[in-house]
Design a protein around this motif. Structure first.
Motif, PDB file in Angstrom:
ATOM      1  N   ALA A 138      18.049   3.926  -0.931  1.00 10.90           N
ATOM      2  CA  ALA A 138      19.299   3.890  -0.167  1.00 10.90           C
ATOM      3  C   ALA A 138      19.317   5.031   0.842  1.00 10.90           C
ATOM      4  O   ALA A 138      18.796   6.111   0.592  1.00 10.90           O
ATOM      5  N   GLY A 139      19.915   4.769   1.998  1.00 14.89           N
ATOM      6  CA  GLY A 139      20.075   5.807   2.999  1.00 14.89           C
ATOM      7  C   GLY A 139      18.795   6.100   3.749  1.00 14.89           C
ATOM      8  O   GLY A 139      17.778   5.413   3.586  1.00 14.89           O
ATOM      9  N   PRO A 140      18.817   7.151   4.570  1.00 18.59           N
ATOM     10  CA  PRO A 140      17.643   7.496   5.375  1.00 18.59           C
ATOM     11  C   PRO A 140      16.522   8.030   4.495  1.00 18.59           C
ATOM     12  O   PRO A 140      16.759   8.497   3.378  1.00 18.59           O
ATOM     13  N   PRO A 141      15.284   7.959   4.971  1.00 20.51           N
ATOM     14  CA  PRO A 141      14.171   8.481   4.170  1.00 20.51           C
ATOM     15  C   PRO A 141      14.285   9.981   3.984  1.00 20.51           C
ATOM     16  O   PRO A 141      14.798  10.699   4.842  1.00 20.51           O
ATOM     17  N   GLY A 142      13.829  10.458   2.848  1.00 22.31           N
ATOM     18  CA  GLY A 142      13.881  11.875   2.552  1.00 22.31           C
ATOM     19  C   GLY A 142      12.614  12.337   1.874  1.00 22.31           C
ATOM     20  O   GLY A 142      11.680  11.557   1.655  1.00 22.31           O
ATOM     21  N   TYR A 143      12.578  13.606   1.524  1.00 19.73           N
ATOM     22  CA  TYR A 143      11.381  14.216   0.968  1.00 19.73           C
ATOM     23  C   TYR A 143      10.903  13.497  -0.278  1.00 19.73           C
ATOM     24  O   TYR A 143       9.710  13.341  -0.495  1.00 19.73           O
ATOM     25  N   ARG A 144      11.811  13.021  -1.122  1.00 17.55           N
ATOM     26  CA  ARG A 144      11.421  12.413  -2.388  1.00 17.55           C
ATOM     27  C   ARG A 144      11.142  10.913  -2.280  1.00 17.55           C
ATOM     28  O   ARG A 144      10.281  10.397  -2.978  1.00 17.55           O
ATOM     29  N   CYS A 145      11.881  10.222  -1.438  1.00 15.29           N
ATOM     30  CA  CYS A 145      11.818   8.751  -1.478  1.00 15.29           C
ATOM     31  C   CYS A 145      11.060   8.135  -0.302  1.00 15.29           C
ATOM     32  O   CYS A 145      10.950   6.916  -0.220  1.00 15.29           O
ATOM     33  N   GLU A 146      10.521   8.942   0.586  1.00 15.59           N
ATOM     34  CA  GLU A 146       9.998   8.394   1.835  1.00 15.59           C
ATOM     35  C   GLU A 146       8.741   7.527   1.657  1.00 15.59           C
ATOM     36  O   GLU A 146       8.375   6.778   2.560  1.00 15.59           O
ATOM     37  N   ARG A 147       8.057   7.619   0.532  1.00 16.49           N
ATOM     38  CA  ARG A 147       6.831   6.841   0.342  1.00 16.49           C
ATOM     39  C   ARG A 147       6.991   5.733  -0.692  1.00 16.49           C
ATOM     40  O   ARG A 147       6.003   5.131  -1.103  1.00 16.49           O
TER      41      ARG A 147
ATOM     42  N   TRP B  16       4.702   0.277  -2.291  1.00 20.12           N
ATOM     43  CA  TRP B  16       4.685  -1.175  -2.513  1.00 20.12           C
ATOM     44  C   TRP B  16       3.588  -1.834  -1.682  1.00 20.12           C
ATOM     45  O   TRP B  16       2.926  -2.771  -2.138  1.00 20.12           O
ATOM     46  N   SER B  17       3.383  -1.345  -0.478  1.00 20.04           N
ATOM     47  CA  SER B  17       2.309  -1.891   0.354  1.00 20.04           C
ATOM     48  C   SER B  17       0.952  -1.626  -0.288  1.00 20.04           C
ATOM     49  O   SER B  17       0.081  -2.506  -0.330  1.00 20.04           O
ATOM     50  N   LEU B  18       0.756  -0.405  -0.801  1.00 16.03           N
ATOM     51  CA  LEU B  18      -0.505  -0.088  -1.469  1.00 16.03           C
ATOM     52  C   LEU B  18      -0.651  -0.901  -2.751  1.00 16.03           C
ATOM     53  O   LEU B  18      -1.762  -1.336  -3.098  1.00 16.03           O
ATOM     54  N   LEU B  19       0.442  -1.142  -3.458  1.00 13.77           N
ATOM     55  CA  LEU B  19       0.385  -1.978  -4.662  1.00 13.77           C
ATOM     56  C   LEU B  19      -0.024  -3.409  -4.320  1.00 13.77           C
ATOM     57  O   LEU B  19      -0.746  -4.058  -5.090  1.00 13.77           O
ATOM     58  N   CYS B  20       0.414  -3.913  -3.181  1.00 18.03           N
ATOM     59  CA  CYS B  20      -0.043  -5.236  -2.737  1.00 18.03           C
ATOM     60  C   CYS B  20      -1.552  -5.239  -2.546  1.00 18.03           C
ATOM     61  O   CYS B  20      -2.248  -6.187  -2.948  1.00 18.03           O
ATOM     62  N   GLU B  21      -2.065  -4.187  -1.924  1.00 13.12           N
ATOM     63  CA  GLU B  21      -3.502  -4.109  -1.685  1.00 13.12           C
ATOM     64  C   GLU B  21      -4.275  -4.041  -3.007  1.00 13.12           C
ATOM     65  O   GLU B  21      -5.315  -4.694  -3.171  1.00 13.12           O
ATOM     66  N   LEU B  22      -3.765  -3.273  -3.949  1.00 14.44           N
ATOM     67  CA  LEU B  22      -4.416  -3.181  -5.257  1.00 14.44           C
ATOM     68  C   LEU B  22      -4.345  -4.517  -5.991  1.00 14.44           C
ATOM     69  O   LEU B  22      -5.328  -4.953  -6.606  1.00 14.44           O
ATOM     70  N   ALA B  23      -3.188  -5.177  -5.942  1.00 17.20           N
ATOM     71  CA  ALA B  23      -3.046  -6.482  -6.591  1.00 17.20           C
ATOM     72  C   ALA B  23      -3.997  -7.501  -5.977  1.00 17.20           C
ATOM     73  O   ALA B  23      -4.561  -8.351  -6.679  1.00 17.20           O
ATOM     74  N   LEU B  24      -4.192  -7.412  -4.667  1.00 15.76           N
ATOM     75  CA  LEU B  24      -5.117  -8.318  -3.983  1.00 15.76           C
ATOM     76  C   LEU B  24      -6.528  -8.120  -4.509  1.00 15.76           C
ATOM     77  O   LEU B  24      -7.245  -9.093  -4.803  1.00 15.76           O
ATOM     78  N   GLN B  25      -6.944  -6.860  -4.625  1.00 14.70           N
ATOM     79  CA  GLN B  25      -8.297  -6.582  -5.107  1.00 14.70           C
ATOM     80  C   GLN B  25      -8.474  -6.935  -6.580  1.00 14.70           C
ATOM     81  O   GLN B  25      -9.576  -7.263  -7.016  1.00 14.70           O
ATOM     82  N   LEU B  26      -7.375  -6.877  -7.335  1.00 12.24           N
ATOM     83  CA  LEU B  26      -7.438  -7.217  -8.754  1.00 12.24           C
ATOM     84  C   LEU B  26      -7.263  -8.712  -9.000  1.00 12.24           C
ATOM     85  O   LEU B  26      -7.440  -9.183 -10.129  1.00 12.24           O
TER      86      LEU B  26
END
Length: 438
Positions: free
Chosen positions: A299-308, A313-323
């Protein structure tokens, strides 16, 4: 009128047309939503354009972190001749000719010696103790401003200075484009330029970005200023051990902030870039990253803790694709769509659906082969048409070894015209490929 409206006017034929103000406004390519919606206490547009001619921009200082950069530093600094007034080199005890090369490259270069503390943000923040006015432009020693973009950075910062009173002194960060050499990836949200007297400071031992004192990401401006980056050439990565350094610093940051999901993301991403992983390593990485990222859109603008989180999720898609994990791929593609990352969601969703369709097409190819055993004189004409279909389906599903045999079988039974037409069309398409690539 808001800032987004003003940028639209700069691209039009109205009161700003042909003015230096409009030309410099057009260097702004993107604004964060909060900044785009900022209402301007805007005077008459003709007065606004006329006032810009007398505007005197604030000074710009290039900040370069160095450690044994003698082969690169001079080229980096001299390329900035039209865009910065001063250069500040923060050197971490170089043992080569880095300092001497930097001093020879620019008369206005200052050297600040600072031992390396395993913390990129710490090194960058030293610049605020050395420079208290104007803009700080952080440039890596392996980045070079492209010659055709010389002067653009100064113009973009000048127009932001001019608009600053209308923006009520908004703290913002400016992102030039950094593109890997040789047509590699281009990075737009680089967050490299900020005001020396502003509240923003860098945070993070590695992959550091500026934040306000509460850890929130600042308003962002992307500009049409392009640097060429040489640091991700394979030989450079190998020689300087960049991936190993990034992974080590990410692990150190995660040990210090075990509940911050960004460090799990960086550790896994950089480790996977470093060497081809095994299936067990992929599965372990997926499990750890999924547990860290969760499934709630921040929620809200990106910040130090939540910005990635969304990047995870994008990297998890890539891992799921390879798996080969279709359900996980679908889940995280849906989360990307919910977060507004349409291109990534479409890419992974398309891969998932096309894989399912190609599998179905391949099964149909095999079903037609099985039906051949039941061919009789009475159904030979249907078999001819089936082989036509099989040739087309084999071509569409990548079963190329089946295409020509199926075509020949259809011809032997008095059919095959549709397949030959497909071949002719494909030949015309392929003939255009070299021209398109050029």
């Amino acid at each position: 009128m808001n800032l987004s409206n003003l940028l639209d006017l700069a691209h039009g034929n109205g009161a700003l047309a042909g003015s230096p103000l409009a030309a410099d406004l057009r260097l702004i390519t993107s604004l964060s939503p909060d900044l785009a919606a900022t209402e301007l206490s805007c005077p008459d547009l003709v007065e606004l354009a006329a006032g810009y001619a007398a505007h005197r921009p604030r000074p710009v200082t290039a900040v370069v972190l160095t450690l044994n950069e003698e082969e690169r530093i001079a080229r980096c600094l001299t390329a900035l001749a039209d865009d910065v007034d001063h250069c500040l080199v923060i050197d971490s005890a170089s043992t080569d000719d880095t300092v001497e090369q930097a001093l020879r490259a620019r008369d206005s270069t200052r050297i600040r010696s600072a031992p390396w503390a395993d913390d990129f943000a710490h090194q960058r923040n030293l610049a605020f103790t050395e420079v208290t006015d104007g803009w700080l432009c952080h440039v890596d020693a392996d980045e070079v401003l492209m010659p055709e973009h010389a002067g653009r950075l100064r113009r973009a910062l000048s127009v932001l200075d001019y608009l600053d009173p209308l923006l009520d002194g908004s703290a913002l960060v400016v992102s030039p484009v950094v593109a890997d050499t040789g047509g590699g990836r281009a990075y737009t949200n680089t967050q490299r330029v900020l005001r020396a007297d502003g509240p923003l400071r860098f945070r993070g031992r590695v992959h550091e970005h500026p934040y306000d004192p509460q850890g929130q990401a600042p308003a962002r401006v992307e500009v049409d200023v392009r640097f060429e980056h040489f640091g991700y050439l394979p030989e450079v990565i190998e020689k300087r051990g960049k991936r190993e350094l990034y992974v080590r610093l990410a692990r150190q940051a995660r040990a210090e902030e075990p509940d911050n999901p960004k460090w799990v993301y960086y550790e896994i991403r950089d480790a996977l870039d470093r060497q081809p992983p095994s299936q067990n390593e992929l599965r372990d990485a997926f499990t750890r990253l999924a547990a860290s990222a969760g499934d709630a859109v921040p929620a809200g603008p990106p910040g130090y803790r939540c910005e990635r989180i969304v990047d995870s999720w994008s990297l998890l898609c890539e891992l799921a694709l390879q798996l080969g994990e279709a359900e996980h791929l679908r889940r995280y593609a849906d989360l990307l769509a919910a977060a507004g990352r349409t291109v990534e969601a479409t890419y992974y969703g398309t891969l998932l659906e096309s894989s399912r369709l190609l599998g179905r097409l391949s099964a149909l190819v095999d079903a037609i082969t099985s039906a051949e055993a039941d061919e009789e004189l009475s159904n030979r004409h249907l078999m001819a048409r089936l082989f036509e279909v099989q040739a087309t389906l084999a071509l569409a599903s990548g079963r190329y070894e089946t295409v020509v045999p199926a075509y020949r079988k259809s011809v032997a039974r008095g059919a095959g015209r549709s397949v030959s037409e497909d071949f002719e069309m494909l030949a015309r398409v392929l003939a255009e490929v070299p021209d398109s690539a050029a």
